[in-house]
Design an enzyme around this catalytic site. Structure first.
Site, PDB file in Angstrom:
ATOM      1  N   VAL A 119       7.215 -24.424 -12.051  1.00 56.16           N
ATOM      2  CA  VAL A 119       5.889 -23.723 -11.175  1.00 56.16           C
ATOM      3  C   VAL A 119       6.232 -21.878 -11.009  1.00 56.16           C
ATOM      4  CG1 VAL A 119       5.563 -23.519  -8.497  1.00 56.16           C
ATOM      5  CG2 VAL A 119       5.845 -26.336  -9.861  1.00 56.16           C
ATOM      6  N   HIS A 176      11.421 -20.438  -6.684  1.00 56.91           N
ATOM      7  CA  HIS A 176      11.663 -21.488  -6.281  1.00 56.91           C
ATOM      8  C   HIS A 176      13.735 -21.759  -6.590  1.00 56.91           C
ATOM      9  CE1 HIS A 176      10.365 -23.234  -9.534  1.00 56.91           C
ATOM     10  NE2 HIS A 176      11.061 -23.779  -9.703  1.00 56.91           N
ATOM     11  N   ASN A 233      15.208 -21.575 -12.286  1.00 55.46           N
ATOM     12  CA  ASN A 233      14.496 -21.258 -13.501  1.00 55.46           C
ATOM     13  C   ASN A 233      13.124 -19.629 -14.400  1.00 55.46           C
ATOM     14  OD1 ASN A 233      15.458 -23.411 -15.013  1.00 55.46           O
ATOM     15  ND2 ASN A 233      14.246 -24.270 -14.606  1.00 55.46           N
TER      16      ASN A 233
HETATM   17  P1  5GP Z   1      10.785 -24.995 -12.805  1.00 57.48           P
HETATM   18  O1  5GP Z   1      11.077 -26.492 -13.642  1.00 57.48           O
HETATM   19  O2  5GP Z   1       9.168 -24.836 -12.521  1.00 57.48           O
HETATM   20  O3  5GP Z   1      12.116 -24.755 -12.271  1.00 57.48           O
HETATM   21  O4  5GP Z   1      11.328 -26.857 -11.550  1.00 57.48           O
HETATM   22  C1  5GP Z   1       9.828 -27.012 -10.680  1.00 57.48           C
HETATM   23  C2  5GP Z   1      10.226 -28.443 -10.431  1.00 57.48           C
HETATM   24  O5  5GP Z   1       9.045 -28.314  -8.716  1.00 57.48           O
HETATM   25  C3  5GP Z   1      10.199 -29.499 -10.407  1.00 57.48           C
HETATM   26  O6  5GP Z   1      11.502 -30.199 -10.369  1.00 57.48           O
HETATM   27  C4  5GP Z   1       8.872 -30.306 -10.541  1.00 57.48           C
HETATM   28  O7  5GP Z   1       9.647 -32.361 -10.117  1.00 57.48           O
HETATM   29  C5  5GP Z   1       8.994 -29.833  -8.908  1.00 57.48           C
HETATM   30  N1  5GP Z   1       7.187 -30.826  -8.763  1.00 57.48           N
HETATM   31  C6  5GP Z   1       6.379 -29.713  -8.934  1.00 57.48           C
HETATM   32  N2  5GP Z   1       5.668 -29.994  -8.486  1.00 57.48           N
HETATM   33  C7  5GP Z   1       6.089 -30.835  -6.893  1.00 57.48           C
HETATM   34  C8  5GP Z   1       5.216 -31.354  -5.509  1.00 57.48           C
HETATM   35  O8  5GP Z   1       4.387 -31.444  -6.063  1.00 57.48           O
HETATM   36  N3  5GP Z   1       6.266 -31.961  -4.881  1.00 57.48           N
HETATM   37  C9  5GP Z   1       7.471 -31.885  -4.816  1.00 57.48           C
HETATM   38  N4  5GP Z   1       8.557 -32.100  -3.711  1.00 57.48           N
HETATM   39  N5  5GP Z   1       8.233 -31.487  -6.278  1.00 57.48           N
HETATM   40  C10 5GP Z   1       7.115 -31.289  -7.336  1.00 57.48           C
END
Ligand code: 5GP
Ligand code: ZN
Length: 114
Positions: free
Chosen positions: A96, A100, A87
């Protein structure tokens, strides 16, 4: 990067279930899995997102994909298939701001994504 939760995971300040680590990357289980297998693969270096990659990152970017395909294979996903998601930005659904790659597998994926 202060205030970045994924940098905190890299540094061990926030616990995570780590599956793989090398000199450039870390893979750990997503805290809120959206599939039976949901792993995040990140560069150790803080790169906010896809739009911040430069030509100097071409090798790193290639190895990001190859590392992810290796993890998918290790997870036994090759035969059934799997999905990678990156994303980018608010409208892209990025929450985040540390680059990733989501590795998702273990169930039938749908298209188009939400
Ligand atoms: P995005 O929406 O930015 O593509 O994905 C962020 C991902 O990070 C989400 O799937 C969310 O569940 C994961 N995430 C957010 N905070 C944490 C955390 O503290 N630990 C882990 N293991 N995953 C996290
Ligand atoms: Zn970071």
């Amino acid at each position: 990067m202060p205030g970045c939760i994924f940098c905190d995971i890299v540094a061990g300040r926030i616990p995570a279930t780590e599956l793989y680590r090398d000199e450039d990357f870390l893979a750990f289980r997503d805290i809120d899995p959206q599939a039976p297998v949901h792993i995040l693969l990140i560069p150790l270096r803080h790169i906010p997102g896809l739009s911040d990659l430069t030509p100097d990152d071409a090798d790193l970017t290639g190895r990001l994909i190859l590392t992810a395909t290796g993890i998918a294979a290790d997870q036994g996903l090759d035969d059934a298939g799997y999905r990678f998601v990156v994303n980018c930005g608010r409208q892209g659904g990025q929450a985040v701001d540390h680059l990733h790659l989501h590795i998702l597998g273990g169930r039938q994926m749908q298209w188009p994504p939400g």
